[in-house]
Scaffold this motif. Structure first.
Motif, PDB file in Angstrom:
ATOM      1  N   ALA A  40       0.754  -1.169   0.009  1.00 11.34           N
ATOM      2  CA  ALA A  40       0.056   0.174   0.311  1.00 11.34           C
ATOM      3  C   ALA A  40       1.033   1.293   0.022  1.00 11.34           C
ATOM      4  O   ALA A  40       0.679   2.123   0.584  1.00 11.34           O
ATOM      5  CB  ALA A  40      -0.864   0.028   1.178  1.00 11.34           C
TER       6      ALA A  40
ATOM      7  N   LYS B 166      -9.339  -5.865  -8.828  1.00 11.61           N
ATOM      8  CA  LYS B 166      -9.509  -6.008  -7.477  1.00 11.61           C
ATOM      9  C   LYS B 166      -8.366  -6.817  -6.888  1.00 11.61           C
ATOM     10  O   LYS B 166      -7.969  -6.561  -5.729  1.00 11.61           O
ATOM     11  CB  LYS B 166     -10.845  -6.573  -6.953  1.00 11.61           C
ATOM     12  CG  LYS B 166     -12.075  -5.687  -7.232  1.00 11.61           C
ATOM     13  CD  LYS B 166     -13.399  -6.361  -7.383  1.00 11.61           C
ATOM     14  CE  LYS B 166     -13.765  -7.261  -6.196  1.00 11.61           C
ATOM     15  NZ  LYS B 166     -14.970  -7.856  -6.383  1.00 11.61           N
TER      16      LYS B 166
ATOM     17  N   ASN C 279      -4.084   0.720  -5.735  1.00 12.38           N
ATOM     18  CA  ASN C 279      -5.421   0.176  -5.019  1.00 12.38           C
ATOM     19  C   ASN C 279      -4.953  -0.513  -3.689  1.00 12.38           C
ATOM     20  O   ASN C 279      -4.676  -1.578  -3.624  1.00 12.38           O
ATOM     21  CB  ASN C 279      -5.795  -1.297  -5.892  1.00 12.38           C
ATOM     22  CG  ASN C 279      -7.092  -1.691  -5.217  1.00 12.38           C
ATOM     23  OD1 ASN C 279      -7.721  -1.213  -4.232  1.00 12.38           O
ATOM     24  ND2 ASN C 279      -7.336  -3.013  -5.792  1.00 12.38           N
TER      25      ASN C 279
ATOM     26  N   TYR D 205      -6.836  -1.263  -1.313  1.00 14.53           N
ATOM     27  CA  TYR D 205      -7.876  -2.276  -0.758  1.00 14.53           C
ATOM     28  C   TYR D 205      -7.703  -3.456  -1.909  1.00 14.53           C
ATOM     29  O   TYR D 205      -8.777  -4.232  -1.752  1.00 14.53           O
ATOM     30  CB  TYR D 205      -9.071  -1.620  -0.894  1.00 14.53           C
ATOM     31  CG  TYR D 205      -9.243  -0.396   0.174  1.00 14.53           C
ATOM     32  CD1 TYR D 205      -8.895  -0.458   1.525  1.00 14.53           C
ATOM     33  CD2 TYR D 205      -9.107   0.954  -0.436  1.00 14.53           C
ATOM     34  CE1 TYR D 205      -8.918   0.686   2.391  1.00 14.53           C
ATOM     35  CE2 TYR D 205      -8.996   1.945   0.205  1.00 14.53           C
ATOM     36  CZ  TYR D 205      -9.037   1.665   1.829  1.00 14.53           C
ATOM     37  OH  TYR D 205      -9.004   3.093   2.528  1.00 14.53           O
ATOM     38  N   CYS D 206      -6.687  -3.678  -2.339  1.00 13.44           N
ATOM     39  CA  CYS D 206      -6.688  -4.923  -3.146  1.00 13.44           C
ATOM     40  C   CYS D 206      -6.808  -6.167  -2.356  1.00 13.44           C
ATOM     41  O   CYS D 206      -6.404  -6.191  -1.190  1.00 13.44           O
ATOM     42  CB  CYS D 206      -5.556  -5.034  -4.182  1.00 13.44           C
ATOM     43  SG  CYS D 206      -4.241  -5.705  -3.300  1.00 13.44           S
TER      44      CYS D 206
ATOM     45  N   GLU E  26      -6.403 -12.679   2.395  1.00 11.68           N
ATOM     46  CA  GLU E  26      -7.843 -12.927   2.172  1.00 11.68           C
ATOM     47  C   GLU E  26      -7.910 -14.296   1.163  1.00 11.68           C
ATOM     48  O   GLU E  26      -8.710 -15.173   1.251  1.00 11.68           O
ATOM     49  CB  GLU E  26      -8.696 -11.916   1.338  1.00 11.68           C
ATOM     50  CG  GLU E  26      -8.827 -10.773   2.087  1.00 11.68           C
ATOM     51  CD  GLU E  26      -7.754  -9.707   2.275  1.00 11.68           C
ATOM     52  OE1 GLU E  26      -6.650 -10.167   1.802  1.00 11.68           O
ATOM     53  OE2 GLU E  26      -7.830  -8.802   2.755  1.00 11.68           O
TER      54      GLU E  26
ATOM     55  N   LYS F  82     -13.462  -5.968   8.242  1.00  7.53           N
ATOM     56  CA  LYS F  82     -12.670  -5.224   7.607  1.00  7.53           C
ATOM     57  C   LYS F  82     -12.501  -5.734   6.324  1.00  7.53           C
ATOM     58  O   LYS F  82     -12.514  -5.109   5.144  1.00  7.53           O
ATOM     59  CB  LYS F  82     -11.287  -5.637   8.501  1.00  7.53           C
ATOM     60  CG  LYS F  82      -9.928  -4.942   7.592  1.00  7.53           C
ATOM     61  CD  LYS F  82      -8.797  -5.142   8.058  1.00  7.53           C
ATOM     62  CE  LYS F  82      -7.469  -4.792   7.140  1.00  7.53           C
ATOM     63  NZ  LYS F  82      -6.356  -5.319   7.693  1.00  7.53           N
ATOM     64  N   THR F  83     -12.786  -7.084   6.167  1.00 17.57           N
ATOM     65  CA  THR F  83     -12.802  -7.737   4.695  1.00 17.57           C
ATOM     66  C   THR F  83     -14.021  -7.122   3.860  1.00 17.57           C
ATOM     67  O   THR F  83     -13.899  -6.695   2.578  1.00 17.57           O
ATOM     68  CB  THR F  83     -12.931  -9.178   4.876  1.00 17.57           C
ATOM     69  OG1 THR F  83     -11.519  -9.610   5.594  1.00 17.57           O
ATOM     70  CG2 THR F  83     -12.865  -9.707   3.603  1.00 17.57           C
TER      71      THR F  83
ATOM     72  N   GLN G  38     -13.143  -3.698   2.983  1.00 15.47           N
ATOM     73  CA  GLN G  38     -12.204  -3.675   1.704  1.00 15.47           C
ATOM     74  C   GLN G  38     -12.782  -4.126   0.445  1.00 15.47           C
ATOM     75  O   GLN G  38     -12.622  -3.381  -0.592  1.00 15.47           O
ATOM     76  CB  GLN G  38     -11.086  -4.583   2.071  1.00 15.47           C
ATOM     77  CG  GLN G  38      -9.927  -3.967   3.095  1.00 15.47           C
ATOM     78  CD  GLN G  38      -8.704  -4.934   2.957  1.00 15.47           C
ATOM     79  OE1 GLN G  38      -8.515  -5.717   2.748  1.00 15.47           O
ATOM     80  NE2 GLN G  38      -7.811  -4.254   3.906  1.00 15.47           N
ATOM     81  N   GLU G  39     -13.680  -5.025   0.711  1.00 19.51           N
ATOM     82  CA  GLU G  39     -14.223  -5.695  -0.662  1.00 19.51           C
ATOM     83  C   GLU G  39     -15.303  -4.462  -1.093  1.00 19.51           C
ATOM     84  O   GLU G  39     -15.037  -4.371  -2.559  1.00 19.51           O
ATOM     85  CB  GLU G  39     -15.303  -6.720  -0.251  1.00 19.51           C
ATOM     86  CG  GLU G  39     -16.045  -7.362  -1.285  1.00 19.51           C
ATOM     87  CD  GLU G  39     -15.620  -8.015  -2.191  1.00 19.51           C
ATOM     88  OE1 GLU G  39     -14.529  -8.675  -1.940  1.00 19.51           O
ATOM     89  OE2 GLU G  39     -16.371  -8.494  -3.264  1.00 19.51           O
TER      90      GLU G  39
ATOM     91  N   ALA H 155     -13.208  -2.077  -2.497  1.00 17.11           N
ATOM     92  CA  ALA H 155     -12.379  -2.394  -3.846  1.00 17.11           C
ATOM     93  C   ALA H 155     -13.339  -2.842  -5.027  1.00 17.11           C
ATOM     94  O   ALA H 155     -12.987  -2.603  -6.265  1.00 17.11           O
ATOM     95  CB  ALA H 155     -11.742  -3.999  -3.405  1.00 17.11           C
TER      96      ALA H 155
ATOM     97  N   TYR I 155     -13.617   0.730  -6.290  1.00 18.38           N
ATOM     98  CA  TYR I 155     -12.432   1.102  -7.042  1.00 18.38           C
ATOM     99  C   TYR I 155     -12.467   0.296  -8.432  1.00 18.38           C
ATOM    100  O   TYR I 155     -11.862   1.223  -9.231  1.00 18.38           O
ATOM    101  CB  TYR I 155     -11.070   0.636  -6.155  1.00 18.38           C
ATOM    102  CG  TYR I 155      -9.848   0.659  -6.940  1.00 18.38           C
ATOM    103  CD1 TYR I 155      -8.986   1.871  -6.890  1.00 18.38           C
ATOM    104  CD2 TYR I 155      -9.171  -0.289  -7.400  1.00 18.38           C
ATOM    105  CE1 TYR I 155      -7.890   1.679  -7.548  1.00 18.38           C
ATOM    106  CE2 TYR I 155      -8.260  -0.548  -8.051  1.00 18.38           C
ATOM    107  CZ  TYR I 155      -7.293   0.572  -8.265  1.00 18.38           C
ATOM    108  OH  TYR I 155      -6.209   0.566  -8.853  1.00 18.38           O
TER     109      TYR I 155
END
Lengths: 234, 568
Positions: free
Chosen positions: A14, A195, A209, A211-212, A217, B14-15, B18-19, B22, B25
């Motif tokens: 980031a 993403k 990005n 927040y990729c 994850e 948080k996920t 972010q999702e 994202a 974005y």
């Protein structure tokens, strides 16, 4: 896949542009890249691809970097000639450049297997960095080969591979660029690609990005929110 | 477990955050792609293929409003059915639910811009999506509408730019045409100026040729109606100038006269100088490379107008001069005072001082028209005779400076007219204009004698008439002929039968005063031959040439015979 490699903790990418510039070791279209960067380049047409690809590899060869080019099917020789013309001091048979087609890499077994591909990349980096001489590496991958395979299940596998590749890029002193042709791929692939990449190059700009979907994850089997849905699921 | 569970909840929140970010974005990047210059169909295709990637939905189709009709875009999208089209018509531009067969939830997202609704993005799902999922599709529809509006604006801008380019190209073409027209007008003005200067400077035919050479850079020839060179300007003038075949040249002139533009024949670009429909001459541009264009044709055409005026002017002058000469000749023949005659002759370029002879020319079957008079003039000029010329009472009359060469004049006329059937009479010498009427009468008498002789084709000079001088004009010569026949008849018959020259021998004998040596030398025969012939003459004629009376009559008869042509 080697479990030790998969579990190696890496920081989430980031970084701000300023810090990237400060530690830049490569650039794409005058946009600096920092070690560990995994860039998704969305280009339009062959001419724009060569504007990105040729200086990226040629500069690396001039800098003494180890370069791996995963070319589209049947384009390896032509790209080598183009690079030789742009970096004549290095020459077309330079040891620093390795070019592989999709049948030698992504589609080695005839089908795409992301984990096998990552094993191959790890083997390549082990070989490249084994000497410990502080060398740096660049990887460019023309993903045009994927176009005929696009369907929900393949997209799922490909995105999962890209996320893991981000972790791999961060594990070594290297930068990588995946090139996707907007004239070949549509929104069903572009949205999850954006993403899954920490940086996207588009029309001369790099969009970061923060927040990729990072490797964490991807590694949590209970989290599927980032995975693209198949059409038959909706 | 609790700790683990709490950590898991925080991680899940948080996920989710972010999702969600994202996803937004990725829609932002998709919007950039939509606005990178694509057309409306590509934009909608990108939106439709992205629907499944941002939520649990399926894209049913995209529709664009074209001329107040909803058109499925892109064409051939698998779910865009006519039923959907019908339901969209009921929505009248608003967004809202729409039934989709086999799907629990369907929604038509209106694509709105500042200018109003421009179409729909229709999606469906197996169940109603969450608010977040609906929000993302809504954002996608808004971005799609914005990109479509930009694409429409770009297309209009392109159309406008294309129209501007077309207008600019049209204007540039008009400017080029205008520049060409100005250049052409300037050239035409320079042609007009140069030719006007040539006209003002005397306007000679040579001056016009020089002007055209200066204007075009091509060698210029000006020819008369018959293809003879009148003037040349520029290098490489052929010497001698080639004389064209008369029939082919006439054909060429007729062809050129029928055409509005100059005619090209080989390396020659030919234009005619015409006045009142009559061809007066031709101007020829020598253009071996065939590079002469419109400007040269214009110059040639314009110069031919000037040339036609010049040639017509020259011809008028010539006609006036000819008329003046005719009137002068008429007055000289009828008698005028010497001073006036000298002055008028000088005015038309002839010096009447010195000996002159009147010459009357008449040809069988030819009226004494202008063509005949001109033929006589050319024949005289060909013999370098300086003369005044006029047509008069069926004949041409020359007032010749110096004695003309009679037979040479006749031969020259034969060449001009192509016929030997003509007679010429030459009067006696006159030293002052006042003697011209007398010389003219003598010429008429000589002409009459020639025409009445057995050999009417030829020239007879009054000086040579001898005894005929005493015969008045228009008299009856039958008695004279009988006299000749009476004394020379047997000799002439003998000569005719035996191809001998007894009459000629006798005539020469008398002209030499009976001297044997002189006669033999004049005839080019030996003295003994002469003696033999004289004996034959005595035998054939039965006359005694030593007898005074016989000798006189025979001498007169031979003189008359000679005047009458010297043949039986």
């Amino acid at each position: 896949m080697d479990e030790r490699r998969a579990r190696t903790p890496v920081p989430v990418v980031a970084s701000a542009v300023a810090s990237a510039v400060a530690s830049a070791v490569a650039s794409v279209g005058r946009v600096p890249l920092a070690p560990g960067d995994h860039l998704c380049a969305l280009y339009r047409g062959r001419a724009e691809r060569e504007q990105l690809l040729t200086p990226f590899i040629a500069d690396g060869l001039r800098e003494g970097h180890s370069c791996l080019l995963l070319a589209a099917d049947g384009e390896g020789r032509a790209l080598r000639d183009v690079l030789a013309a742009n970096a004549p001091a290095v020459g077309p048979d330079s040891d620093g450049l390795q070019i592989m087609g999709p049948k030698e890499s992504y589609l080695l077994d005839g089908t795409f297997d992301g984990d096998h591909m990552l094993d191959m990349l790890h083997a390549w980096s082990d070989s490249t960095f084994s000497a410990g001489n502080g060398t740096f590496a660049r990887l460019a991958a023309d993903m045009s080969w994927a176009q005929p395979l696009v369907q929900p299940a393949f997209i799922h596998d490909l995105i999962r591979y890209e996320m893991k590749a981000t972790r791999w890029f961060m594990s070594c002193p290297q930068v990588g660029m995946c090139l996707y042709d907007l004239e070949l791929f549509s929104g069903d692939l572009i949205i999850p690609l954006v993403k899954a990449h920490p940086k996207v190059w588009l029309s001369g700009m790099v969009v970061e990005n923060p927040y990729c979907a990072g490797p964490e994850e991807e590694l949590d089997p209970r989290e599927e929110v980032l995975e693209p849905r198949a059409a038959d699921e909706v | 477990m609790t700790a683990t569970s709490g950590k898991s909840d925080r991680s899940r929140r948080k996920t989710w955050g972010q999702e969600h970010v994202a996803n937004l974005y990725s829609l932002f990047v998709l919007s950039m792609i939509m606005n990178d210059g694509r057309d409306e169909s590509d934009i909608l295709r990108l939106a439709l293929t992205s629907v499944a990637a941002v939520g649990p939905c399926r894209a049913e189709g995209g529709f664009l409003t074209v001329d107040e009709l909803l058109v499925p875009t892109p064409a051939g999208w698998p779910h865009a059915t006519s039923e959907i089209d019908d339901h969209l018509q009921h929505l009248r531009g608003r967004e809202g639910p729409i039934p989709v067969p086999g799907r629990e939830w369907g929604w038509a997202f209106a694509l709105h811009t500042r200018g109003g609704g421009i179409g729909y993005l229709v999606v469906s799902a197996p169940s109603r999506p969450t608010g977040d999922e609906f929000f993302l599709i809504h954002v996608l529809a808004q971005q799609t509408a914005a990109a479509l509006a930009n694409a429409t604006a770009r297309r209009r801008e392109r159309d406008h730019a294309r129209e501007l380019r077309r207008l600019n190209a049209d204007r540039a073409a008009v400017n080029v045409r205008l520049a060409n027209t100005i250049s052409e007008l300037e050239y035409q003005r320079s042609v007009h100026e140069v030719l006007s200067q040539a006209a003002a400077g005397g306007g000679s035919v040579a001056g016009i040729a020089t002007a055209v050479y200066r204007l075009t850079g091509y060698p210029v020839a000006i020819e008369d109606r018959f293809g003879n060179l009148r003037a040349w300007a520029g290098p490489d003038c052929p010497d001698p100038y080639p004389k064209p075949d008369a029939a082919q040249h006439e054909e060429l002139l007729q062809e050129a006269a029928r055409r509005p533009l100059p005619v090209r024949v080989g390396e020659r670009l030919i234009a005619l100088a015409q006045h009142r429909g009559e061809v007066l001459g031709a101007m020829v541009l020598i253009d071996a490379a065939g590079s002469a264009g419109r400007q040269e044709e214009f110059t040639l055409d314009h110069a031919c107008t000037a040339l036609a005026l010049e040639l017509a002017h020259l011809r008028n002058i010539a006609e006036v001069e000819l008329r003046l000469r005719r009137e002068l000749v008429d007055d000289l023949i009828t008698g005028t005072d010497d001073e006036s005659a000298y002055a008028r002759a000088a005015a038309v370029g002839h010096d009447l001082h010195g000996p002159h002879y009147l010459v009357a020319v008449q040809w069988v079957g030819r009226a004494a028209d202008d063509a005949f008079v001109q033929a006589v003039g050319r024949a005289a000029a060909g013999l370098r005779m300086r003369s005044l010329l006029a047509g008069r009472s069926g004949m041409a009359v020359l007032v010749s400076e110096g004695r003309p060469r009679p037979e040479a004049l006749h031969q020259a006329m034969v060449r001009e007219l192509g016929s030997p059937s003509g007679s010429i009479g030459v009067g006696g010498r006159c030293d002052v204009p006042g003697e011209i009427p007398r010389s003219f009468e003598e010429a008429l008498r000589a002409l009459e004698v020639r025409q009445r002789s057995r050999s009417p084709n030829g020239t007879t000079a009054f000086d040579e008439l001898g005894l005929y001088r005493i015969l008045g004009p228009g008299g009856d010569y039958r008695e004279v002929d009988q006299f000749v026949r009476e004394w020379l008849g047997p000799l002439l018959d003998y000569d005719a039968a035996h191809h001998s020259d007894l009459a000629q021998t006798l005539s020469q004998y008398f002209e030499c005063g009976g001297n044997y040596d002189g006669t033999a030398a004049a005839l080019g025969i030996h003295r003994s031959t002469l003696r033999y012939r004289l004996q034959r003459i005595r035998d054939v004629s039965g006359s005694d040439i030593t007898d005074v009376d016989s000798r006189l009559n025979l001498h007169v008869a031979t003189r008359v015979w000679k005047v009458l042509g010297g043949s039986p």
